[in-house]
Design a protein around this motif. Structure first.
Motif, PDB file in Angstrom:
ATOM      1  N   THR A  90       0.894  -1.036  -0.116  1.00  0.00           N
ATOM      2  CA  THR A  90      -0.002   0.073   0.006  1.00  0.00           C
ATOM      3  C   THR A  90       0.849   1.350   0.050  1.00  0.00           C
ATOM      4  OG1 THR A  90      -1.822  -1.261   1.103  1.00  0.00           O
ATOM      5  CG2 THR A  90      -1.866   1.111   1.063  1.00  0.00           C
ATOM      6  N   LEU A 139     -10.818   6.377  -2.402  1.00  0.00           N
ATOM      7  CA  LEU A 139     -10.470   5.535  -1.117  1.00  0.00           C
ATOM      8  C   LEU A 139     -10.710   3.997  -1.445  1.00  0.00           C
ATOM      9  CD1 LEU A 139     -13.803   6.921   1.077  1.00  0.00           C
ATOM     10  CD2 LEU A 139     -11.368   6.738   1.586  1.00  0.00           C
ATOM     11  N   GLU A 143      -8.407   1.082   0.203  1.00  0.00           N
ATOM     12  CA  GLU A 143      -9.009   0.200   1.341  1.00  0.00           C
ATOM     13  C   GLU A 143      -8.586  -1.283   0.743  1.00  0.00           C
ATOM     14  OE1 GLU A 143     -13.368  -0.236   2.783  1.00  0.00           O
ATOM     15  OE2 GLU A 143     -12.776   1.611   2.229  1.00  0.00           O
ATOM     16  N   GLU A 144      -8.551  -1.394  -0.497  1.00  0.00           N
ATOM     17  CA  GLU A 144      -8.640  -2.810  -0.941  1.00  0.00           C
ATOM     18  C   GLU A 144      -7.206  -3.322  -0.634  1.00  0.00           C
ATOM     19  OE1 GLU A 144      -9.880  -2.679  -5.000  1.00  0.00           O
ATOM     20  OE2 GLU A 144     -12.012  -2.558  -4.453  1.00  0.00           O
ATOM     21  N   ALA A 156      -9.183  -0.816   7.684  1.00  0.00           N
ATOM     22  CA  ALA A 156      -8.766  -0.287   6.666  1.00  0.00           C
ATOM     23  C   ALA A 156      -9.776   0.791   5.942  1.00  0.00           C
ATOM     24  CB  ALA A 156      -9.040  -1.567   5.586  1.00  0.00           C
ATOM     25  N   SER A 157     -10.817   0.855   6.063  1.00  0.00           N
ATOM     26  CA  SER A 157     -11.547   2.022   5.797  1.00  0.00           C
ATOM     27  C   SER A 157     -11.148   3.075   6.499  1.00  0.00           C
ATOM     28  CB  SER A 157     -13.145   1.737   6.254  1.00  0.00           C
ATOM     29  OG  SER A 157     -13.945   2.777   5.903  1.00  0.00           O
ATOM     30  N   SER A 160      -7.811   4.403   5.287  1.00  0.00           N
ATOM     31  CA  SER A 160      -7.747   4.974   3.749  1.00  0.00           C
ATOM     32  C   SER A 160      -8.560   6.391   3.591  1.00  0.00           C
ATOM     33  CB  SER A 160      -8.652   4.097   2.844  1.00  0.00           C
ATOM     34  OG  SER A 160     -10.165   3.701   3.252  1.00  0.00           O
ATOM     35  N   THR A 161      -9.588   6.680   4.551  1.00  0.00           N
ATOM     36  CA  THR A 161      -9.974   7.728   4.775  1.00  0.00           C
ATOM     37  C   THR A 161      -9.207   8.757   5.396  1.00  0.00           C
ATOM     38  OG1 THR A 161     -12.329   6.895   5.258  1.00  0.00           O
ATOM     39  CG2 THR A 161     -11.962   9.061   6.038  1.00  0.00           C
TER      40      THR A 161
END
Length: 200
Positions: A90, A139, A143-144, A156-157, A160-161
């Motif tokens: 990431t 996003l 997130e993925e 993860a959410s 990523s936010t």
């Protein structure tokens, strides 16, 4: 009879729509929304006002199609960009995206986003769905990737936010100050958030 004549003309020039949309997208990225109207766009594209109306029934329809094209082009780059697809983490993915976003041509999308956000804040019914689409465009890929690295979905959410908020804020700072070194250092602190091993 009149409807058939209009339909026939529309079909005859249908092949020009992608070309006109691509050119209009570049115009909007260069000039923003502002007080833009169809006549200056038509003049810049070398076509008549009537030609634009034949393909796009109104200014709002054209701008909607422009934003949808920007969205589609971004999704296509995510699918086909070899460097992004080869990113092994990431953090690597976010660094590549940041480097691209700092290119002047790419920064035009952020200028447009900030303009759109300002308009939406005053009138939430205008552009709210498009703002959400633009946010989700950024996003979901982060997130993925976090999910692939073992982050639970809720974490993860959240992360990523946070990363997206930092990138948007730093892009605004960079556009206003042009202080690339300082902004890059701040960005690296953001990357540290996703590169640091998670404490279980």
């Amino acid at each position: 009879m009149n409807a058939e004549r209009v339909d026939g003309r529309t079909l005859r020039y249908q092949h020009r729509r992608p070309e006109l949309l691509a050119a209009a997208t570049e115009y909007v990225l260069d000039h923003g929304f502002g007080d833009v109207s169809l006549r200056p766009i038509a003049h810049a594209l070398g076509v008549t006002h009537a030609t634009l109306l034949r393909h796009f029934s109104s200014k709002d329809e054209l701008l909607l199609q422009v934003l949808e094209k920007i969205h589609a082009d971004f999704q296509e780059r995510l699918r086909t960009d070899a460097e992004l697809r080869a990113a092994d983490s990431t953090a690597a993915f976010v660094r590549i995206v940041w480097r691209r976003l700092c290119e002047p041509r790419e920064q035009r999308q952020f200028v447009l986003l900030f303009e759109l956000v300002g308009r939406t804040a005053r009138d939430p019914d205008r552009g709210g769905r498009l703002v959400q689409s633009i946010i989700n465009d950024w996003l979901l890929p982060v997130e993925e990737r976090l999910g692939q690295e073992g982050w639970p979905p809720d974490e993860a959410s959240t992360m990523s936010t946070l990363v997206l908020a930092q990138v948007r804020g730093l892009q605004l700072d960079l556009i206003m100050t042009r202080d690339r070194d300082r902004v890059d250092r701040a960005f690296e602190s953001t990357v540290d958030l996703v590169a640091r091993p998670r404490v279980r």
